[in-house]
Scaffold this motif. Sequence first.
Motif, PDB file in Angstrom:
ATOM      1  N   GLU A  48       0.829  -1.202   0.000  1.00 58.84           N
ATOM      2  CA  GLU A  48       0.000   0.000   0.000  1.00 58.84           C
ATOM      3  C   GLU A  48       0.869   1.259   0.000  1.00 58.84           C
ATOM      4  OE1 GLU A  48      -2.566   0.072   3.328  1.00 58.84           O
ATOM      5  OE2 GLU A  48      -3.844   1.639   2.530  1.00 58.84           O
ATOM      6  N   LYS A  49       2.002   1.172   0.701  1.00 55.28           N
ATOM      7  CA  LYS A  49       2.895   2.329   0.730  1.00 55.28           C
ATOM      8  C   LYS A  49       3.513   2.570  -0.640  1.00 55.28           C
ATOM      9  CE  LYS A  49       4.007   2.321   5.568  1.00 55.28           C
ATOM     10  NZ  LYS A  49       4.892   1.865   6.632  1.00 55.28           N
ATOM     11  N   LEU A  50       3.639   1.516  -1.429  1.00 56.51           N
ATOM     12  CA  LEU A  50       4.190   1.676  -2.772  1.00 56.51           C
ATOM     13  C   LEU A  50       3.202   2.317  -3.714  1.00 56.51           C
ATOM     14  CD1 LEU A  50       6.013  -1.543  -3.976  1.00 56.51           C
ATOM     15  CD2 LEU A  50       6.991   0.695  -3.606  1.00 56.51           C
ATOM     16  N   CYS A  51       1.984   1.786  -3.737  1.00 62.44           N
ATOM     17  CA  CYS A  51       1.089   2.175  -4.827  1.00 62.44           C
ATOM     18  C   CYS A  51      -0.311   2.566  -4.361  1.00 62.44           C
ATOM     19  CB  CYS A  51       0.990   1.049  -5.848  1.00 62.44           C
ATOM     20  SG  CYS A  51       0.431  -0.482  -5.155  1.00 62.44           S
ATOM     21  N   GLY A  52      -0.575   2.559  -3.073  1.00 63.09           N
ATOM     22  CA  GLY A  52      -1.877   3.015  -2.605  1.00 63.09           C
ATOM     23  C   GLY A  52      -2.943   1.951  -2.602  1.00 63.09           C
ATOM     24  N   ALA A  53      -2.693   0.828  -3.261  1.00 65.01           N
ATOM     25  CA  ALA A  53      -3.683  -0.234  -3.289  1.00 65.01           C
ATOM     26  C   ALA A  53      -3.127  -1.444  -2.562  1.00 65.01           C
ATOM     27  CB  ALA A  53      -4.029  -0.605  -4.720  1.00 65.01           C
ATOM     28  N   ARG A  54      -4.005  -2.248  -2.044  1.00 67.57           N
ATOM     29  CA  ARG A  54      -3.549  -3.431  -1.323  1.00 67.57           C
ATOM     30  C   ARG A  54      -3.635  -4.687  -2.179  1.00 67.57           C
ATOM     31  NH1 ARG A  54      -3.245  -2.328   4.209  1.00 67.57           N
ATOM     32  NH2 ARG A  54      -3.577  -4.447   4.909  1.00 67.57           N
ATOM     33  N   LEU A  55      -4.787  -4.912  -2.765  1.00 67.40           N
ATOM     34  CA  LEU A  55      -4.998  -6.192  -3.446  1.00 67.40           C
ATOM     35  C   LEU A  55      -4.769  -6.071  -4.951  1.00 67.40           C
ATOM     36  CD1 LEU A  55      -5.916  -9.027  -2.456  1.00 67.40           C
ATOM     37  CD2 LEU A  55      -8.133  -8.465  -3.393  1.00 67.40           C
ATOM     38  N   THR A  56      -5.539  -5.220  -5.592  1.00 63.09           N
ATOM     39  CA  THR A  56      -5.402  -5.053  -7.042  1.00 63.09           C
ATOM     40  C   THR A  56      -4.504  -3.845  -7.282  1.00 63.09           C
ATOM     41  OG1 THR A  56      -7.461  -3.860  -6.933  1.00 63.09           O
ATOM     42  CG2 THR A  56      -7.560  -6.121  -7.676  1.00 63.09           C
ATOM     43  N   THR A  57      -3.233  -4.116  -7.511  1.00 57.69           N
ATOM     44  CA  THR A  57      -2.228  -3.073  -7.400  1.00 57.69           C
ATOM     45  C   THR A  57      -2.071  -2.217  -8.649  1.00 57.69           C
ATOM     46  OG1 THR A  57      -0.685  -4.794  -7.976  1.00 57.69           O
ATOM     47  CG2 THR A  57      -0.872  -4.249  -5.671  1.00 57.69           C
ATOM     48  N   SER A  58      -2.088  -2.851  -9.829  1.00 59.62           N
ATOM     49  CA  SER A  58      -1.809  -2.135 -11.097  1.00 59.62           C
ATOM     50  C   SER A  58      -0.547  -1.290 -10.983  1.00 59.62           C
ATOM     51  CB  SER A  58      -2.967  -1.221 -11.504  1.00 59.62           C
ATOM     52  OG  SER A  58      -4.144  -1.935 -11.571  1.00 59.62           O
ATOM     53  N   TYR A  59       0.474  -1.820 -10.374  1.00 56.74           N
ATOM     54  CA  TYR A  59       1.624  -1.008  -9.990  1.00 56.74           C
ATOM     55  C   TYR A  59       2.591  -0.768 -11.143  1.00 56.74           C
ATOM     56  CZ  TYR A  59       5.764   0.427  -7.376  1.00 56.74           C
ATOM     57  OH  TYR A  59       6.856   1.086  -6.924  1.00 56.74           O
ATOM     58  N   THR A  60       2.779  -1.755 -11.990  1.00 58.55           N
ATOM     59  CA  THR A  60       3.777  -1.570 -13.047  1.00 58.55           C
ATOM     60  C   THR A  60       3.197  -0.774 -14.204  1.00 58.55           C
ATOM     61  OG1 THR A  60       3.155  -3.648 -14.052  1.00 58.55           O
ATOM     62  CG2 THR A  60       5.000  -3.696 -12.533  1.00 58.55           C
ATOM     63  N   ARG A  61       4.086  -0.135 -14.915  1.00 58.09           N
ATOM     64  CA  ARG A  61       3.758   0.500 -16.179  1.00 58.09           C
ATOM     65  C   ARG A  61       4.690  -0.103 -17.218  1.00 58.09           C
ATOM     66  NH1 ARG A  61       0.034   1.380 -13.898  1.00 58.09           N
ATOM     67  NH2 ARG A  61      -0.982   3.294 -13.281  1.00 58.09           N
ATOM     68  N   ILE A  62       4.311   0.015 -18.498  1.00 55.84           N
ATOM     69  CA  ILE A  62       5.211  -0.490 -19.526  1.00 55.84           C
ATOM     70  C   ILE A  62       6.475   0.366 -19.489  1.00 55.84           C
ATOM     71  CG2 ILE A  62       5.414  -1.120 -21.951  1.00 55.84           C
ATOM     72  CD1 ILE A  62       2.996  -2.386 -20.461  1.00 55.84           C
ATOM     73  N   GLY A  63       7.588  -0.264 -19.211  1.00 55.38           N
ATOM     74  CA  GLY A  63       8.852   0.469 -19.156  1.00 55.38           C
ATOM     75  C   GLY A  63       9.238   0.936 -17.777  1.00 55.38           C
ATOM     76  N   GLY A  64       8.448   0.647 -16.762  1.00 56.98           N
ATOM     77  CA  GLY A  64       8.843   1.103 -15.432  1.00 56.98           C
ATOM     78  C   GLY A  64       7.761   0.861 -14.399  1.00 56.98           C
ATOM     79  N   LEU A  65       7.664   1.810 -13.481  1.00 59.72           N
ATOM     80  CA  LEU A  65       6.719   1.674 -12.374  1.00 59.72           C
ATOM     81  C   LEU A  65       5.882   2.944 -12.253  1.00 59.72           C
ATOM     82  CD1 LEU A  65       9.244   0.291  -9.777  1.00 59.72           C
ATOM     83  CD2 LEU A  65       7.513  -1.029 -10.953  1.00 59.72           C
TER      84      LEU A  65
END
Lengths: 217, 419
Positions: free
Chosen positions: B171-188
């Motif tokens: 959650e501290k990384l991306c604000g979401a706990r379960l469904t993160t959708s954290y990566t982007r194409i080419g990075g984060l």
Amino acid sequence: MSTIPRDSAGLGRTGTLGDRMAVPGVTDIRTPVPTIYGDWTARFGDAWKTQVEQLRAKFGDAIEEVRMPGDAPTDVPIVYVKKALITEVLRFAKDEAGFEYAFLADLTAIDEGVDAAPRFEVVYNLFSMSRKWRIRFKCRVPDGEEVPTAVDVWTGANWAEREVWDMFGIRFTGHPDLRRVLMDERWVGHPLRKDYPLKGYQVFTTPMEVDLKVLED
Amino acid sequence: MASVIHELSGPPKPGQTSDNYTVLHDPDDLWDDARVIVNIGPTHPAMHGALRTVAKLNGETIEKSYSEFGYTHRAKEKLGENRTYHQFIVYTDRLNYCSALINNVTYAMAVERLMGVEVPPRAIWIRMICCELARVIDHLICVGINAVDLGAFSFFLYGFHQREEAYTLIEKLCGARLTTSYTRIGGLMYDAPEGWEKEVKEWAKRTRTVIDEMNKLLTTNRIWLDRTVGVGVFNKEQCMAYSWSGPAARAAGIDHDLRRDAPTMYYKDVEFDVPIGKNGDVFDRYLIRLEEIRQSLNLVSQCADRLKPGPIWSEDKRCRIPDKSVVYNSMEGMIHHFKFFMEGFEVPEGEAYTMFEGANGEIGFYIVSKGSPRSHRMRIRGPSVWHFQGLDPMVKGSKIGDLVAALGSINVIAGELDR
């Protein structure tokens, strides 16, 4: 690989807008795109060449076409096989020393479009546990024709082939139990075909009944 | 009227009637010829998600069964052909929702491979931490739920506490706990906050002691051993025939781990062991998962040590979303932003099957691109499909209660199964 000049906005559209958007210090992506497909070619390139030669020597005309990673945009070699001989080729690739593709990583199909002839490709992604290399076999299938089943080679191909039948409407000759797997048995059409609409809902008000025939020995 | 049964002298004869029943079968053959069809699922607490198994029982023994899935089919592969590569990231969360980050990372790697995008090192190290966090979470759920199914509830609570803490880190990384959708194409999407790697290491240290406690609590428990040793056996040959991968295959003695055998990211530069089982039963799968959690905790600490400040997104303008300062302050940036989200970026023509060692096994994305912003074919290879297919041969001839143990041990996730 496409040689269309790309604008630097990264959208691949031709036009003059991109020239004004060029930012100093940023790679101009209109230069040919470097691919990292080659990460395995360095390791397995020679083995793949030998394997393709062996396949051609053994099966002759049944090997329709071979696409190697260096020449075509693909990560591993794609071997197009005539569908009549696909089971033999798969079994050969599974058992023969120097191939040893004993692990069926994936079995699926591709719809090339309504107008394409032949319309479908059935894809076999294989992996060798002992040598850690991969290869891809494909066979081209016109609409309405059947492909020999791979269940005799890998028992686990059963559900994957059922899914291909369910999603694409390709039947497999000799398959022990070719029912739909994801959709309801009463479903009309095959959802992953290109001509199937994105919102092609069908509503059933009654559940599917327990299939007692499947439970008979 | 239970007393009626006791009043009978000897077994009831065919045709004999009582107030409550008529005997139809020959009672001597009751356990030989009489078969009961039991339907388990799709909504049943012992089934992990909307799965259904129909079993033909002789007494308590399963003679034959068949399994069904597809109740949560959302046509993700069709959506993959109708959404841009960027839009599809959120759909990958909902595959194996216990380890959403692994799906995110694998999907991003698959598209990057087709585009030839290089990801900066910091992003890769964070991705590796994410993958190992997700693996720990997934394994904790699997062994915990497997134990709950067999009646050991407190074991599950130990694991779930650590799992919640891991979710707090995510959650501290991306604000979401379960469904993160954290990566982007080419990075984060976002950089890790300051001091995050320290928290990760502390969490790993705490979790290691908890795993030892869990191990003491359950591994030598008499009831647990009785319910798991020799139950749900799937040997090496069967695993190969059914394309099993991951911990379930390793429990049967298949020495295969894609992190070691086809290393992506920086898995070549870190040290970890691959535990291998012997018998391929539920107990071995449990032990393998416990050991893999320990290995993943080591990996997390190693990656956290090597995390250096730096960019988290490739400079490649095809796939990088422009900064908001550029979007709001320049016409070109605005257009770039608009075209990125309205049209998407094009991926060069080509095809690649990109796989990664997911928590359950080999997760793969086979993407065929024809050079447009949408893929021509987006095939998702989820390990659960192949594992679930092995359930029926695995439980044939065993008791109905063992079906629950066997199903829990292969960790079938419906989201990945149905896609």
